[in-house]
Each structure stands twice: as structure tokens, then as C-alpha cells.
Scaffold this motif. Structure first.
Motif, short mmCIF file in Angstrom:
data_model
loop_
_atom_site.label_atom_id
_atom_site.label_comp_id
_atom_site.label_asym_id
_atom_site.label_seq_id
_atom_site.Cartn_x
_atom_site.Cartn_y
_atom_site.Cartn_z
N ILE A 25 9.15 -0.97 6.28
CA ILE A 25 9.39 0.00 7.35
C ILE A 25 8.67 -0.51 8.59
O ILE A 25 7.45 -0.69 8.61
N GLU A 26 9.45 -0.76 9.65
CA GLU A 26 8.85 -1.29 10.87
C GLU A 26 8.12 -0.21 11.65
O GLU A 26 8.48 0.98 11.59
N ASN A 27 7.07 -0.65 12.34
CA ASN A 27 6.31 0.21 13.26
C ASN A 27 5.55 1.33 12.56
O ASN A 27 5.24 2.35 13.17
N ILE A 28 5.22 1.16 11.29
CA ILE A 28 4.35 2.14 10.64
C ILE A 28 2.92 1.94 11.12
O ILE A 28 2.56 0.87 11.65
N SER A 29 2.11 2.95 10.93
CA SER A 29 0.70 2.87 11.31
C SER A 29 -0.15 3.29 10.11
O SER A 29 0.14 4.31 9.47
N VAL A 30 -1.15 2.49 9.79
CA VAL A 30 -2.05 2.77 8.67
C VAL A 30 -3.49 2.55 9.12
O VAL A 30 -3.75 1.99 10.18
N ASP A 31 -4.41 3.00 8.27
CA ASP A 31 -5.82 2.76 8.58
C ASP A 31 -6.16 1.27 8.48
O ASP A 31 -6.84 0.72 9.36
N VAL A 32 -5.70 0.64 7.40
CA VAL A 32 -6.05 -0.77 7.15
C VAL A 32 -4.81 -1.54 6.70
O VAL A 32 -4.14 -1.13 5.75
N THR A 202 7.21 -10.72 2.84
CA THR A 202 7.03 -10.39 4.25
C THR A 202 5.93 -11.28 4.82
O THR A 202 4.75 -11.05 4.55
N ARG A 203 6.34 -12.30 5.57
CA ARG A 203 5.34 -13.24 6.09
C ARG A 203 4.75 -12.76 7.40
O ARG A 203 5.49 -12.44 8.35
N VAL A 204 3.43 -12.71 7.45
CA VAL A 204 2.72 -12.38 8.69
C VAL A 204 2.57 -13.65 9.52
O VAL A 204 2.14 -14.69 9.01
N ALA A 213 -6.03 -0.48 18.70
CA ALA A 213 -5.62 -0.78 17.32
C ALA A 213 -5.31 -2.27 17.20
O ALA A 213 -5.29 -3.01 18.20
N CYS A 214 -5.04 -2.69 15.98
CA CYS A 214 -4.61 -4.06 15.72
C CYS A 214 -3.10 -4.07 15.48
O CYS A 214 -2.56 -3.15 14.87
N ARG A 215 -2.46 -5.13 15.94
CA ARG A 215 -1.02 -5.28 15.74
C ARG A 215 -0.76 -6.45 14.81
O ARG A 215 -1.17 -7.58 15.10
N VAL A 216 -0.09 -6.18 13.69
CA VAL A 216 0.27 -7.21 12.71
C VAL A 216 1.73 -7.56 12.94
O VAL A 216 2.61 -6.71 12.80
N GLU A 217 1.99 -8.81 13.29
CA GLU A 217 3.35 -9.25 13.57
C GLU A 217 3.89 -10.02 12.37
O GLU A 217 3.35 -11.06 11.99
N THR A 218 4.95 -9.51 11.76
CA THR A 218 5.58 -10.15 10.62
C THR A 218 6.98 -10.61 11.01
O THR A 218 7.51 -10.24 12.06
N ARG A 219 7.59 -11.39 10.15
CA ARG A 219 8.96 -11.83 10.41
C ARG A 219 9.97 -10.69 10.29
O ARG A 219 11.12 -10.84 10.68
N ARG A 220 9.52 -9.56 9.75
CA ARG A 220 10.43 -8.42 9.56
C ARG A 220 10.12 -7.25 10.50
O ARG A 220 10.84 -6.26 10.51
N LYS A 222 6.79 -5.15 13.09
CA LYS A 222 5.37 -4.98 13.41
C LYS A 222 4.77 -3.80 12.65
O LYS A 222 5.44 -2.82 12.34
N ILE A 223 3.47 -3.92 12.37
CA ILE A 223 2.70 -2.86 11.73
C ILE A 223 1.43 -2.67 12.54
O ILE A 223 0.82 -3.65 13.01
#
Length: 515
Positions: A25-32, A202-204, A213-220, A222-223
Motif C-alpha cells: 500500500i503506497e503512502n502509508i504512515s507508520v511509527d517505524v 519490495t526493494r528500497v 518524518a522519514c521517507r522510504v522510497e521503494t520501487r513500488r 513511498k512509505i
């Protein structure tokens, strides 16, 4: 010589099934967000979710099929011969912290297995470092004395259950072993749900720390997360320069069926450069004898298939086994100062954490990494924090660091100047070579159907030239350990980008004429 007609796969992976994971699921937000579903990442994720945090574990392949799925799976604080060196180099207090933290990690796993009733072939075993030659006996005796001074369950023995004589061994009582992937799959299954996720395949490609916040960019997609743990064996982020604080080492394992009455009791590792690692695990009503060794720096050996032959010969000669059912290899980062790096990516990063440099003892060090990182995020005090500080001063002037980093420079420059063949006819089916075409290094693999697959031979991490690994059918970088499959797709960091695909043409004599 071995026919190598065995399964070229880790027993831990071959004997376990996959799990149902979360749909991305793209653009979700989590604590960690946790990058990597090995023992570091899953230990931290399991602890953080139990503490009430929402987590997203992001794995480039399948859960526990990376380094953690290719280990010997020994859970022990006996790390060959290390304590006499730690006392000499770091002092008694820090050496004791190392000993205590690894013992604590062992007991953490044991308690979790019991509390959550994890079916993972967990068993208590004594662990041994043994010497066959009297030349190594003095080191064994010094290690016993050092370990005992740190309160470890160490003793000197002259006999073991090994079916051959030894000069002496250090014994650690009440250590343990398990089926690592069964254990990690249990942790993984506890993650999804209640706002937490586990994403496989899912490759980061990047992690960026921003103001809020931190943005994690994956090939599928962002988180977003408040905190990020990068648990990818070697960090895929270069800011901390961890690729220059440790070096990648590959090692090899075979699995041979053995009758229980012929099998040794306990876990063993030898001394010297040609040491052997030995243990057993339950296997189809019998036992599977695991024999490991033949390690080398990643990318510096091309004919890696030959590394299995001495292990098979050893197993047949020493234990009388009749067949070899499994063979596989693994890779880990070896820290220059013998300690893992656990903590912040750099002093300037406040929400990105890493763990690397586990130095081939990942079951305890990986577990203590997950424990320490989760405590840091939960703002709990931890006595190991300073010892393993990832931003600590690194011994760049040690003999090991000078040699390894000099090797990187030699490869970066020298591999470009090598005279390489440009004839495709010399590449056999199932083999690969780096060829030179008008000064461009091209990695060419010829599959079993005689089709050529060409990619750039220049590593997408920092530009070294890759080498062929015939056992894994992979392109391995001799500089920082990045690995790519025969089609150039990333297998192992620090690279996050695939090797560029190329089209080649040849003349009637098999000479490459253009790219």
C-alpha cells in the motif's frame, strides 16, 4: 572430486514454506519502517510491535532468505577466539559488555522460543572451539582464561564427541542452536495487522530524513515513518561509510545426512585459516551434518564451486557420510575492530538507524542489534549502547583496514586495466565472463540454451568491476560486496540499482564487435 549433484540451496530455506504477507500500500504512515526481514529487522519489529508501535517491514526478496537464511544458525557467545583480543584491545570492562550482550541475546531467543512455543528445532548444546595442532593449543588455553575472567561458562577440555583426536578445546556450556528460518517466520507472522505491515519483493532504493518524518522510497512506492531501521546486512545508505569500516566475506556450507549414532554432540569450530564449522540439525528422521568453511573476501574468487570440494572431502573422511544433499554459501560484513556497528546512521541523523559488521556471528549479534535498536527507538536505557555505537571512531589505521581498503583501490583502478578476452566462444553454457569491448567492461553470461545475457560490468554502487561467481551464477563486486544475478538484478547491497542491460553483437568467429 565432488560431482556437486546436490541441491544448491540453503537447507533452512528449502525446508520451509513462504508466508502470506501484506499487499503493498503506497503512502502509508507508520511509527517505524524496517528495511530488511532478517534476524536484525524481525527481532526489532517484533519487539516494537509488542511495545505498541506500528511497523512496516520491507524486504527486497522473501522473509529470511538473505544472509539470515544462509547461516550455520549457532546461537552462542563463543566466537572462535575473540575474548583474549578484546581484553587486550578494549579492556576488561568492554570485553565483559560484549560477553554479557551475546549471552543476553542467546537467552532472549531461548525465552522467546519457550514463551511463544516456537517450533524451530531449538536445542541446548555445548559449543567448542577446537585445535587439532599443538601449535594452536596456547591460543585455546589463553581464550579459556580470558572467557572465564569475563564470567562466561568456559572450560578447557581435551576430548569431545568429534570422531577424531584434538589437542584441546574451549567449551562453553549451555549454548544453543535452532532452525533459523522457522524461528524468523514465526516472528514475521506476528507483524501484519493492527496498523502494521510486512512487504516482500519490495526493494528500497533510498531513505531520507526530513523535518517531520522519514521517507522510504521503494520501487513500488513511498512509505512514511517517524523512525527507520536499515537492517540490510550492509547499509544501502552510504552516508555512514560503513562499506569502508568493514569488508564482505563469503563462506560455504554443505549438508550431509548422518545417522545419530555417528554424529557429534554439540557445535564446533576449528582454529587457523582453514578452520571448519560443524553442527547437526534434525533431518527426515535422521540428522543433517553441516560442515562449513573455505571463506574468502567477496568477488576475489571466480571458481567458487571448487570451494565445496574440500568440505565434502572433510565430511566423508572425518564422519564417513555417503552423500551430500545440500550446498550453499553466505556473506557477512566483517568489522575491522571486531565489534558490530549498531545505532544512528551518522551523528547528524536522529531517526535513521543501522546495524552491520556482525562478523559471521549473526544469531547473537543480530538479535542483540534488534534489542538495542528497539530500545533506542523506545528511549529505553541499554548498557550496550556505547560499546556498539555505530558512529564511534573507526580504526582506519589498523593492519586489516589498511589492507582491505587498499584492495578496494587496487580493484577500482586495476580491474579497468586488465587485458580481458573479447571472444564469446570461450564462454561455456552456464558460465560468465567479463569481456572488453572498445575499452568498455561488459559482463556476459551464456545460459544453458546458448543465449547471451550482457550487462554493464561496472557495479552500480561505486563503480568497481564485478567478477563472475560460478557457484551462485552471480556477478559479485570485490570492493564492497554488492551482488547481482546473471541478468544484473541486485541480490545483495550496498547497491540498490541493477546493472545496466546491454545488447551485444558478434562476428562469425565469436568476437564481440559492438555493444
Amino acid at each position: 572430486m565432488s560431482s556437486l549433484s546436490t541441491k544448491p540451496i540453503s537447507y533452512w530455506i528449502d525446508s520451509t514454506s513462504q508466508i502470506n504477507n501484506s499487499e503493498f500500500i503506497e503512502n502509508i504512515s507508520v511509527d517505524v519502517a524496517i528495511v530488511g526481514a532478517g534476524i536484525v529487522g524481525l527481532t526489532a519489529a517484533h519487539r516494537l510491535k509488542k511495545a505498541g508501535k506500528t511497523v512496516a517491514v520491507i524486504e527486497s526478496k522473501k522473509v529470511a532468505t538473505g544472509v539470515s537464511g544462509h547461516t550455520t544458525a549457532k546461537i552462542t557467545s563463543l566466537h572462535q577466539l575473540i575474548y583474549q583480543d578484546l581484553i587486550a584491545e578494549l579492556g576488561q570492562e568492554k570485553a565483559k559488555l560484549y560477553a554479557d550482550s551475546n549471552q543476553a541475546a542467546l537467552e532472549y531467543i531461548a525465552n522467546l522460543v519457550q514463551t511463544e512455543q516456537i517450533d524451530c528445532d531449538f536445542s541446548r548444546q555445548n559449543s567448542y572451539t577446537f585445535a587439532e595442532s599443538v601449535k594452536q593449543l596456547e591460543k585455546i588455553e589463553a581464550e579459556v582464561e580470558a572467557a572465564q575472567s569475563l564470567g562466561l561458562p568456559a572450560s578447557f577440555v581435551k576430548t569431545t564427541s568429534l570422531p577424531f583426536p584434538i589437542s584441546g578445546a574451549i567449551q562453553f556450556e549451555n549454548q544453543a542452536q535452532f532452525h533459523v528460518r522457522k524461528y524468523l517466520l514465526h516472528l514475521a507472522k506476528s507483524i501484519p495487522g493492527d496498523g502494521s505491515y510486512l512487504f516482500e519483493e519490495t526493494r528500497v532504493e533510498d531513505v531520507k530524513e526530513e523535518k517531520t518524518a522519514c521517507r522510504v522510497e521503494t520501487r513500488r512506492g513511498k512509505i512514511t515513518a517517524k523512525d527507520v531501521i536499515v537492517a540490510t546486512n550492509i547499509p544501502i545508505l552510504d552516508q555512514g561509510l560503513f562499506f569502508a569500516k568493514a569488508y564482505p566475506k563469503r563462506s560455504y556450507l554443505i549438508g550431509a545426512p548422518i545417522e545419530p549414532e555417528n554424529a557429534p554432540e554439540g557445535m564446533f569450530i576449528g582454529t587457523g585459516d582453514k578452520y571448519r564449522s560443524i553442527r547437526t540439525t534434525p533431518y527426515n528422521g535422521r540428522l543433517l551434518l553441516l560442515v562449513g568453511g573455505e571463506g574468502h573476501k567477496t568477488g576475489e574468487v571466480t571458481e567458487t564451486n571448487k570451494r565445496f570440494v574440500p568440505l565434502e572431502e572433510y565430511a566423508r573422511a572425518r564422519f564417513g557420510v555417503n552423500s551430500i544433499d545440500y550446498r550453499w554459501s553466505s556473506q557477512d560484513m566483517v568489522s575491522f575492530d571486531k565489534l558490530p556497528y549498531i545505532g544512528k546512521l551518522t551523528p547528524l541523523h536522529h531517526h535513521i538507524y543501522v546495524a552491520t559488521g556482525l562478523s559471521l556471528w549473526g544469531m547473537t549479534k543480530g538479535t542483540l542489534s534488534g534489542m538495542l535498536l528497539s530500545d533506542m527507538i523506545l528511549e529505553k536505557e541499554n548498557p550496550w549502547l556505547n560499546l556498539y555505537d555505530s558512529t564511534r571512531a573507526t580504526p582506519f589505521v589498523s593492519k586489516t583496514s589498511i589492507k582491505q581498503n587498499a584492495d578496494v583501490a587496487i580493484h577500482w583502478i586495476g580491474d579497468r586495466l586488465k587485458g580481458r578476452q573479447d571472444s564469446l566462444s570461450e564462454i561455456n553454457p552456464g558460465d560468465g565472463k567479463v569481456v572488453d569491448v572498445d575499452g568498455e567492461q561488459v559482463a556476459v553470461y551464456r545460459d544453458e540454451k546458448n543465449t547471451f545475457h550482457a550487462v554493464s560490468a561496472v557495479c552500480s554502487h561505486l563503480g568497481c568491476v564485478v567478477n563472475w561467481n560460478d557457484a551462485e551464477k552471480s556477478w559479485d563486486c570485490p570492493c564492497h560486496g554488492a551482488r547481482f544475478d546473471c541478468n544484473g538484478q541486485v541480490l545483495h547491497g550496498p547497491a540498490t540499482k541493477d546493472l545496466s542491460n546491454l545488447q551485444i553483437s558478434e562476428d562469425q568467429e565469436g568476437q564481440v564487435v559492438s555493444v
